[in-house]
Design a protein around this motif. Structure first.
Motif, PDB file in Angstrom:
ATOM      1  N   ARG A 102      -9.096   0.565 -13.666  1.00 40.58           N
ATOM      2  CA  ARG A 102      -7.717   1.369 -13.966  1.00 40.58           C
ATOM      3  C   ARG A 102      -8.409   2.559 -13.532  1.00 40.58           C
ATOM      4  O   ARG A 102      -7.039   2.854 -12.925  1.00 40.58           O
ATOM      5  N   VAL A 103      -8.701   2.558 -12.386  1.00 46.74           N
ATOM      6  CA  VAL A 103      -8.626   3.930 -11.315  1.00 46.74           C
ATOM      7  C   VAL A 103      -7.247   3.626 -10.245  1.00 46.74           C
ATOM      8  O   VAL A 103      -6.622   4.452  -9.830  1.00 46.74           O
ATOM      9  N   SER A 104      -7.448   2.223  -9.889  1.00 43.77           N
ATOM     10  CA  SER A 104      -7.231   1.833  -8.635  1.00 43.77           C
ATOM     11  C   SER A 104      -5.541   1.595  -9.369  1.00 43.77           C
ATOM     12  O   SER A 104      -4.922   2.050  -8.311  1.00 43.77           O
ATOM     13  N   LEU A 105      -5.520   1.359 -10.336  1.00 42.52           N
ATOM     14  CA  LEU A 105      -4.077   0.891 -10.726  1.00 42.52           C
ATOM     15  C   LEU A 105      -2.830   2.487 -10.851  1.00 42.52           C
ATOM     16  O   LEU A 105      -2.169   2.281 -10.724  1.00 42.52           O
ATOM     17  N   LEU A 106      -4.005   3.427 -11.757  1.00 43.98           N
ATOM     18  CA  LEU A 106      -3.447   4.729 -11.707  1.00 43.98           C
ATOM     19  C   LEU A 106      -3.069   5.060 -10.061  1.00 43.98           C
ATOM     20  O   LEU A 106      -2.130   6.196  -9.388  1.00 43.98           O
ATOM     21  N   VAL A 107      -4.099   5.717  -8.967  1.00 47.47           N
ATOM     22  CA  VAL A 107      -4.174   5.417  -8.189  1.00 47.47           C
ATOM     23  C   VAL A 107      -2.814   4.742  -7.474  1.00 47.47           C
ATOM     24  O   VAL A 107      -1.970   5.391  -6.843  1.00 47.47           O
ATOM     25  N   GLY A 108      -3.038   3.362  -7.465  1.00 53.18           N
ATOM     26  CA  GLY A 108      -1.910   2.704  -7.003  1.00 53.18           C
ATOM     27  C   GLY A 108      -0.325   3.285  -7.468  1.00 53.18           C
ATOM     28  O   GLY A 108       0.940   3.159  -6.379  1.00 53.18           O
ATOM     29  N   VAL A 109      -0.367   2.812  -8.221  1.00 54.15           N
ATOM     30  CA  VAL A 109       1.044   3.317  -8.919  1.00 54.15           C
ATOM     31  C   VAL A 109       1.979   5.463  -7.975  1.00 54.15           C
ATOM     32  O   VAL A 109       3.218   5.243  -8.347  1.00 54.15           O
ATOM     33  N   VAL A 110       0.734   6.086  -8.386  1.00 52.47           N
ATOM     34  CA  VAL A 110       1.323   7.360  -8.055  1.00 52.47           C
ATOM     35  C   VAL A 110       1.626   6.889  -6.583  1.00 52.47           C
ATOM     36  O   VAL A 110       2.709   7.142  -6.181  1.00 52.47           O
ATOM     37  N   LEU A 111       1.049   6.122  -5.902  1.00 49.55           N
ATOM     38  CA  LEU A 111       1.110   6.643  -4.200  1.00 49.55           C
ATOM     39  C   LEU A 111       2.350   5.760  -4.489  1.00 49.55           C
ATOM     40  O   LEU A 111       3.181   5.995  -3.271  1.00 49.55           O
ATOM     41  N   ALA A 112       2.429   4.318  -4.570  1.00 45.94           N
ATOM     42  CA  ALA A 112       3.289   3.945  -4.052  1.00 45.94           C
ATOM     43  C   ALA A 112       4.982   4.510  -5.241  1.00 45.94           C
ATOM     44  O   ALA A 112       5.867   4.597  -4.709  1.00 45.94           O
ATOM     45  N   ALA A 113       5.296   5.275  -5.987  1.00 46.38           N
ATOM     46  CA  ALA A 113       6.049   6.063  -6.606  1.00 46.38           C
ATOM     47  C   ALA A 113       6.695   7.009  -5.736  1.00 46.38           C
ATOM     48  O   ALA A 113       7.635   6.987  -5.591  1.00 46.38           O
ATOM     49  N   VAL A 114       5.659   7.510  -4.743  1.00 49.56           N
ATOM     50  CA  VAL A 114       6.017   8.373  -3.978  1.00 49.56           C
ATOM     51  C   VAL A 114       6.612   7.750  -3.086  1.00 49.56           C
ATOM     52  O   VAL A 114       7.321   8.431  -2.021  1.00 49.56           O
ATOM     53  N   ASN A 115       6.178   7.141  -2.394  1.00 47.43           N
ATOM     54  CA  ASN A 115       6.514   6.273  -0.697  1.00 47.43           C
ATOM     55  C   ASN A 115       7.653   5.260  -1.860  1.00 47.43           C
ATOM     56  O   ASN A 115       8.838   5.237  -0.586  1.00 47.43           O
ATOM     57  N   TYR A 116       8.021   5.252  -2.397  1.00 50.06           N
ATOM     58  CA  TYR A 116       9.459   4.610  -3.377  1.00 50.06           C
ATOM     59  C   TYR A 116      10.293   5.572  -2.896  1.00 50.06           C
ATOM     60  O   TYR A 116      10.982   5.147  -2.020  1.00 50.06           O
ATOM     61  N   VAL A 117       9.754   6.759  -3.005  1.00 53.13           N
ATOM     62  CA  VAL A 117      11.268   7.838  -3.261  1.00 53.13           C
ATOM     63  C   VAL A 117      11.570   8.721  -2.429  1.00 53.13           C
ATOM     64  O   VAL A 117      12.530   8.121  -1.617  1.00 53.13           O
ATOM     65  N   ARG A 118      10.160   8.190  -1.302  1.00 57.93           N
ATOM     66  CA  ARG A 118      10.419   8.176  -0.228  1.00 57.93           C
ATOM     67  C   ARG A 118      11.441   6.827   1.176  1.00 57.93           C
ATOM     68  O   ARG A 118      12.785   7.611   2.228  1.00 57.93           O
ATOM     69  N   LEU A 119      10.993   6.002   0.981  1.00 55.89           N
ATOM     70  CA  LEU A 119      12.094   4.952   1.556  1.00 55.89           C
ATOM     71  C   LEU A 119      13.043   5.079   1.098  1.00 55.89           C
ATOM     72  O   LEU A 119      14.327   4.471   1.897  1.00 55.89           O
ATOM     73  N   VAL A 120      13.363   5.539  -0.341  1.00 58.52           N
ATOM     74  CA  VAL A 120      14.535   5.158  -0.366  1.00 58.52           C
ATOM     75  C   VAL A 120      15.546   6.285  -0.207  1.00 58.52           C
ATOM     76  O   VAL A 120      16.463   6.144   0.428  1.00 58.52           O
ATOM     77  N   LEU A 121      14.878   7.527  -0.143  1.00 57.96           N
ATOM     78  CA  LEU A 121      15.745   8.419   0.708  1.00 57.96           C
ATOM     79  C   LEU A 121      15.949   8.426   1.970  1.00 57.96           C
ATOM     80  O   LEU A 121      16.954   8.148   2.581  1.00 57.96           O
ATOM     81  N   MET A 122      14.814   8.103   3.506  1.00 61.22           N
ATOM     82  CA  MET A 122      14.606   7.564   4.610  1.00 61.22           C
ATOM     83  C   MET A 122      16.099   6.558   4.813  1.00 61.22           C
ATOM     84  O   MET A 122      16.339   6.578   5.701  1.00 61.22           O
ATOM     85  N   TYR A 123      15.543   5.468   3.633  1.00 56.04           N
ATOM     86  CA  TYR A 123      16.650   3.759   4.247  1.00 56.04           C
ATOM     87  C   TYR A 123      18.018   4.119   2.871  1.00 56.04           C
ATOM     88  O   TYR A 123      17.444   3.351   1.949  1.00 56.04           O
ATOM     89  N   PRO A 124      18.380   4.268   2.773  1.00 58.77           N
ATOM     90  CA  PRO A 124      19.495   4.785   2.015  1.00 58.77           C
ATOM     91  C   PRO A 124      19.847   2.818   1.677  1.00 58.77           C
ATOM     92  O   PRO A 124      20.274   2.627   2.934  1.00 58.77           O
ATOM     93  N   GLY A 125      19.970   2.378   0.415  1.00 62.20           N
ATOM     94  CA  GLY A 125      21.017   0.855   0.083  1.00 62.20           C
ATOM     95  C   GLY A 125      19.527  -0.115   0.504  1.00 62.20           C
ATOM     96  O   GLY A 125      19.890  -1.330   0.169  1.00 62.20           O
ATOM     97  N   SER A 126      17.950   0.924   0.428  1.00 65.93           N
ATOM     98  CA  SER A 126      17.223  -0.473   0.874  1.00 65.93           C
ATOM     99  C   SER A 126      15.829  -0.708   0.007  1.00 65.93           C
ATOM    100  O   SER A 126      15.059  -0.638  -0.144  1.00 65.93           O
ATOM    101  N   GLN A 127      16.764  -0.877  -1.496  1.00 71.66           N
ATOM    102  CA  GLN A 127      16.248  -0.485  -2.790  1.00 71.66           C
ATOM    103  C   GLN A 127      14.924  -1.459  -2.538  1.00 71.66           C
ATOM    104  O   GLN A 127      13.584  -1.955  -3.144  1.00 71.66           O
ATOM    105  N   THR A 128      15.685  -2.727  -2.896  1.00 68.81           N
ATOM    106  CA  THR A 128      14.773  -3.944  -2.582  1.00 68.81           C
ATOM    107  C   THR A 128      13.318  -4.081  -1.613  1.00 68.81           C
ATOM    108  O   THR A 128      12.077  -3.873  -1.846  1.00 68.81           O
TER     109      THR A 128
END
Length: 167
Positions: A102-128
């Motif tokens: 449960r802890v790892s799911l919460l931590v993983g989702v937060v880290l992934a969300a932050v990283n997803y936003v960072r990557l979408v901003l850095m590499y437009p058009g690379s959502q996949t």
């Protein structure tokens, strides 16, 4: 002594400068061999994704972030479980496993969300690609935290020093 164990070294009663070179090497060799073999397994797994890396070479640049985050996440869990071993017993394996999942799911989702936003901003058009890295991060954190949380219990059950599992 605790720092030696956390570095996967057998604690020594002798001071460092009075310990022989061969004795120091012998204490370090076993765990370094284990870690080297695990690195070879990781390399073999990465080799299976050579086609994906050829198609999207940028993916390779995320490997250090993923492995470092996984290592840090696992170390956190093992450290907390080792600190709690006075109250946590090997029989509590399922409770620790469930809590770390449960802890790892919460931590993983937060880290992934932050990283997803960072990557979408850095590499437009690379959502996949961003989604792939984010989902991989969730899986990495969940695996590392779960293993990091239960390995000290397994070590205690096998009468091994749980502190060795921290590394």
């Amino acid at each position: 002594e605790d720092f030696e164990r956390m570095a996967a070294l057998a604690p020594s009663e002798k001071p460092y400068l009075k310990t022989g070179v061969f004795e120091l090497a012998r204490h370090r060799m076993v765990w370094l061999l284990v870690l080297m073999v695990s690195g070879m397994v990781t390399g073999g797994i990465l080799g299976r994704y050579e086609a994906a890396f050829s198609a999207i070479p940028l993916l390779v640049t995320f490997i250090p972030m993923l492995t470092d985050t996984g290592g840090n996440a696992g170390s956190q869990s093992s450290t907390l479980v080792i600190r709690g071993l006075a109250e946590v017993r090997p029989a509590d394996f399922l409770a620790v496993l469930w809590k770390e999942l449960r802890v790892s799911l919460l931590v993983g989702v937060v880290l992934a969300a932050v990283n997803y936003v960072r990557l979408v901003l850095m590499y437009p058009g690379s959502q996949t690609m961003a989604l792939t890295v984010a989902l991989t991060l969730v899986c990495t954190v969940m695996t590392a935290k779960t293993i990091g949380g239960v390995l000290p219990l397994a070590a205690k059950k096998l009468n091994l020093d749980p502190a060795i599992m921290a590394s």
